[in-house]
Motif scaffolding. Sequence first.
Motif, mmCIF file in Angstrom:
data_model
loop_
_atom_site.group_PDB
_atom_site.id
_atom_site.type_symbol
_atom_site.label_atom_id
_atom_site.label_comp_id
_atom_site.label_asym_id
_atom_site.label_seq_id
_atom_site.Cartn_x
_atom_site.Cartn_y
_atom_site.Cartn_z
ATOM 1 N N ALA A 72 -1.137 96.759 168.325
ATOM 2 C CA ALA A 72 -1.739 96.723 166.990
ATOM 3 C C ALA A 72 -3.159 96.127 166.968
ATOM 4 N N PRO A 73 -3.410 94.982 167.611
ATOM 5 C CA PRO A 73 -4.778 94.437 167.572
ATOM 6 C C PRO A 73 -5.808 95.376 168.197
ATOM 7 N N TRP A 77 -13.638 103.432 172.916
ATOM 8 C CA TRP A 77 -12.424 102.623 172.742
ATOM 9 C C TRP A 77 -11.345 103.110 173.697
ATOM 10 N N THR A 78 -10.726 102.179 174.399
ATOM 11 C CA THR A 78 -9.652 102.528 175.321
ATOM 12 C C THR A 78 -8.500 101.540 175.171
ATOM 13 N N PRO A 79 -7.280 102.022 174.845
ATOM 14 C CA PRO A 79 -6.132 101.116 174.760
ATOM 15 C C PRO A 79 -5.722 100.647 176.153
ATOM 16 N N HIS A 116 -11.041 111.800 171.873
ATOM 17 C CA HIS A 116 -12.135 111.743 170.886
ATOM 18 C C HIS A 116 -12.540 110.296 170.603
ATOM 19 N N ALA A 117 -11.554 109.416 170.425
ATOM 20 C CA ALA A 117 -11.839 108.000 170.166
ATOM 21 C C ALA A 117 -12.488 107.343 171.378
ATOM 22 N N LYS A 118 -12.027 107.717 172.571
ATOM 23 C CA LYS A 118 -12.613 107.150 173.792
ATOM 24 C C LYS A 118 -14.080 107.541 173.929
ATOM 25 N N GLN A 119 -14.385 108.800 173.622
ATOM 26 C CA GLN A 119 -15.751 109.295 173.800
ATOM 27 C C GLN A 119 -16.692 108.809 172.706
ATOM 28 N N ARG A 120 -16.254 108.895 171.450
ATOM 29 C CA ARG A 120 -17.139 108.567 170.334
ATOM 30 C C ARG A 120 -17.184 107.077 170.025
ATOM 31 N N ALA A 166 -4.024 106.459 170.101
ATOM 32 C CA ALA A 166 -2.784 106.573 170.878
ATOM 33 C C ALA A 166 -3.056 106.131 172.309
ATOM 34 N N THR A 167 -1.994 105.972 173.082
ATOM 35 C CA THR A 167 -2.154 105.627 174.499
ATOM 36 C C THR A 167 -2.102 106.859 175.383
ATOM 37 N N GLY A 168 -1.500 107.950 174.863
ATOM 38 C CA GLY A 168 -1.345 109.158 175.673
ATOM 39 C C GLY A 168 -0.113 109.122 176.572
ATOM 40 N N LYS A 169 0.712 108.079 176.424
ATOM 41 C CA LYS A 169 1.924 107.951 177.246
ATOM 42 C C LYS A 169 3.112 107.643 176.338
ATOM 43 N N THR A 170 4.270 108.173 176.709
ATOM 44 C CA THR A 170 5.462 107.904 175.905
ATOM 45 C C THR A 170 6.509 107.135 176.706
ATOM 46 N N HIS A 171 7.318 106.397 175.970
ATOM 47 C CA HIS A 171 8.465 105.699 176.543
ATOM 48 C C HIS A 171 9.636 105.883 175.584
ATOM 49 N N SER A 172 10.845 105.879 176.113
ATOM 50 C CA SER A 172 12.021 106.021 175.264
ATOM 51 C C SER A 172 12.399 104.669 174.659
ATOM 52 N N VAL A 173 13.186 104.736 173.591
ATOM 53 C CA VAL A 173 13.720 103.505 172.993
ATOM 54 C C VAL A 173 14.504 102.733 174.046
#
Length: 325
Positions: free
Chosen positions: A227-228, A303-305, A296-300, A249-256
């Motif tokens: 979140a931060p 920003w990188t999570p 798009h967020a990384k380029q413009r 987003a991070t571009g990666k998924t994890h299951s519950v």
Amino acid sequence: MPTALITGITGQDGSYLTEQLLDRGYTVHGLVRRTSNTVRTRLDPLFHNKGVYNKSLFLHYADLDDATTIRRVLVKTQPDELYHLAGQSHVGASFDIPESTCQFTAMGTLKLLEILRDLEKQPRFLHISSSEIFGRPDEFPQHEHTPMRPVTPYGVAKTFATQMVQLYRESFGLFACNAICYNHESPRRGESFVTRKITKAAAEISLGLNDEIVLGSLDGRRDWGSAPEYTTAMHLMLQQDAPDDYVLATGKTHSVEEFLDAAFRSVGLKYKNHLKQNPKYMRPAEVTRLVGDPTHAKQRLEWTPTTTALELAKQMTAADVESLK
């Protein structure tokens, strides 16, 4: 000194964004609902800081459907930036309360846009959208131009709000942006959300305060971020030369199940020894493979999570252990 107004200031994102803006020298105004309970846990450290509260941080009472009061606050405070974070944000609950979800999440956003349209000084506007607008997408990962196909009342309401922001930007020239946020967590996450439910239960069981956790399906996969880090990106969006929409987003998924396992392992437990599953926690319509493309967020925004979902599970569990102690 720039001035910002935040709706939903007492929420997870609102509290982090407030701290970040104050650190940058902003004067921050927040809209809060008037209730009989004045305890606002996430803002308490700022609320009780005499050097901050009513000096650089100010709270105003207003509900999202109270257009007259919101207009009055905007005219009085003259913000440079408006961050619209408020609304019913629990996806599962939106099936139980679809009308109020649409009233606040969809129509609340439209009412804000209508107020801004008439203001002499129009602040730059950020609306917090959601990956739920994509519902069951045909492409993976999803980006800013992926077709919206919501499958939950919350997703439908967010789709309406997101498209209204785009319409007012294109038709009336508002500096209006959508932050299309995938799941983002922190120790300040509400206890009704599955991630916090998991970490709180892991902490309680590790301290001998509980012995079980009750969940629905463990198969659902999410793109979980910090979140931060996401509120940092929200601020960056309103510093650009032109308004636009951005997937966060991070571009990666994890299951519950992976999140559950990481949380319980962090306190030396095996979740299978404490898990009970209940069909009532299954959603009537479940989204599939929501994973975002943050290019798009990384380029413009540059920003990188950086924080992973499994790191979040450990952080949140450790914070819950500390809190319960």
